[in-house]
Design an enzyme around this catalytic site. Structure first.
Site, PDB file in Angstrom:
ATOM      1  N   ALA A 102       0.864  -1.192   0.000  1.00  0.00           N
ATOM      2  CA  ALA A 102       0.000   0.000   0.000  1.00  0.00           C
ATOM      3  C   ALA A 102       0.900   1.242   0.000  1.00  0.00           C
ATOM      4  O   ALA A 102       0.758   2.143   0.834  1.00  0.00           O
ATOM      5  CB  ALA A 102      -0.968  -0.005   1.179  1.00  0.00           C
ATOM      6  N   GLY A 132       5.314   8.508   1.277  1.00  0.00           N
ATOM      7  CA  GLY A 132       6.267   8.267   2.361  1.00  0.00           C
ATOM      8  C   GLY A 132       7.215   7.125   1.997  1.00  0.00           C
ATOM      9  O   GLY A 132       8.435   7.242   2.109  1.00  0.00           O
ATOM     10  N   HIS A 133       6.639   6.012   1.504  1.00  0.00           N
ATOM     11  CA  HIS A 133       7.486   4.887   1.086  1.00  0.00           C
ATOM     12  C   HIS A 133       8.378   5.301  -0.088  1.00  0.00           C
ATOM     13  O   HIS A 133       9.549   4.929  -0.142  1.00  0.00           O
ATOM     14  CB  HIS A 133       6.624   3.700   0.625  1.00  0.00           C
ATOM     15  CG  HIS A 133       5.756   3.104   1.683  1.00  0.00           C
ATOM     16  ND1 HIS A 133       4.394   3.262   1.700  1.00  0.00           N
ATOM     17  CD2 HIS A 133       6.060   2.349   2.767  1.00  0.00           C
ATOM     18  CE1 HIS A 133       3.893   2.613   2.740  1.00  0.00           C
ATOM     19  NE2 HIS A 133       4.874   2.064   3.411  1.00  0.00           N
TER      20      HIS A 133
END
Ligand code: PAF
Length: 278
Positions: free
Chosen positions: A24, A28-29
């Site tokens: 998901a 941020g990732h």
């Protein structure tokens, strides 16, 4: 080695930069993967929704799963290898043994003493340390990149690596700053659950951290945070100023401090944190 482990080992370079995720993927990732890509190592991203870090009453079954998008996002951000293991690769002894392993694992003090995530989600750090340790053993990274949004998790993993120096030799745990929406909401995979009604109230933690930054003392900061969270009609789990390393009570010896918040909004858990005084 299983066939999947052999395949992974064949794809891995020497000491890759590693970004473990539960998928998901959001901005941020993406920022973590970009950071990893900037370090000049091969970049490995794992996607594994880890059952041992969810309590039976939590959202394992409904945790957002967006695999095709995740693969595309991770590649665009600079991932060279995307590792999506089956559960039996991560936990070859089966799920019961994994649950027992998570419950029995020796945790660093920062995972048990602060009374923050450790008090609200008692099973959580056992599961996180078990899976991250196992992923580290499989990937054998150099740099391992984590978001500071889960600040206690970051500190726990860092301590775990320091305390088990022989097992995790050569791994450097790196924290990257929280990525926010333009209005300050910290990015999270669970933000997809916010509705047009709850989105505004979800700004409470960010605004509370800002209010803390204006306060003169840690005690005043805690009172300001509670006031702002109340004004957003959030149920407070904790809103505290703590030692930034140990996450225990602050002392007046000038050590760095951190403001840390957890609150729920109609059952959805929001966590956020920032350096204090800012
Ligand atoms: O922060 C997360 O996404 C997870 O807790 C992690 C570190 C990937 C372990 O499952």
């Amino acid at each position: 080695m299983t066939a999947e482990e052999t395949e992974l080992a064949g794809a891995l370079g020497e000491r890759p930069a590693f970004v473990p995720t539960m998928g998901a993927l959001h901005e941020g990732h993406v920022s973590l993967i970009r950071h990893a890509a900037g370090l000049g190592h091969q970049v490995v991203v794992s996607i594994f929704v880890n059952p041992t870090q969810f309590a039976p009453n939590e959202d394992l079954a409904t945790y957002p799963r967006t695999r095709e998008d995740d693969i595309e996002r991770a590649r665009e951000a600079g991932a060279d290898v995307i590792f999506i293991p089956d559960e039996q690769v991560v936990y070859p002894g089966g799920s019961r043994a994994a649950e027992r392993g998570a419950a029995a694992i020796q945790l660093p003090e920062v995972a048990t003493r602060p009374g923050l995530e450790d008090a609200c989600r008692r099973h959580f750090f056992g599961g996180v340390c078990l899976v991250v340790g196992r992923l580290f053993d499989l990937v054998r990274p150099g740099p391992a990149i984590f978001g500071e949004k889960d600040y206690q998790q970051f500190m726990v993993i860092r301590s775990m690596v320091q305390e088990q120096a022989e097992r995790f030799e050569g791994i450097e745990v790196i924290g990257c700053p929280t990525i926010r929406e333009p209005d300050g909401l910290a990015m999270s995979s669970r933000n997809v659950r916010l509705t047009s009604d709850t989105r505004e109230r979800a700004l409470g933690p960010y605004r509370a951290l800002q209010a803390a930054g204006q306060a003169e003392t840690p005690r005043e900061a805690e009172a300001s945070m509670a006031e702002v969270l109340d004004a957003h009609d959030l149920e407070i789990q904790y809103a505290v100023i703590r030692d930034a390393e140990t996450l225990e009570a602050v002392s007046d010896d000038g050590r760095p401090m951190r403001a840390l918040i957890a609150a729920t909004l109609d059952g959805l858990r929001l966590i956020d944190n920032a350096p204090y005084p800012g």
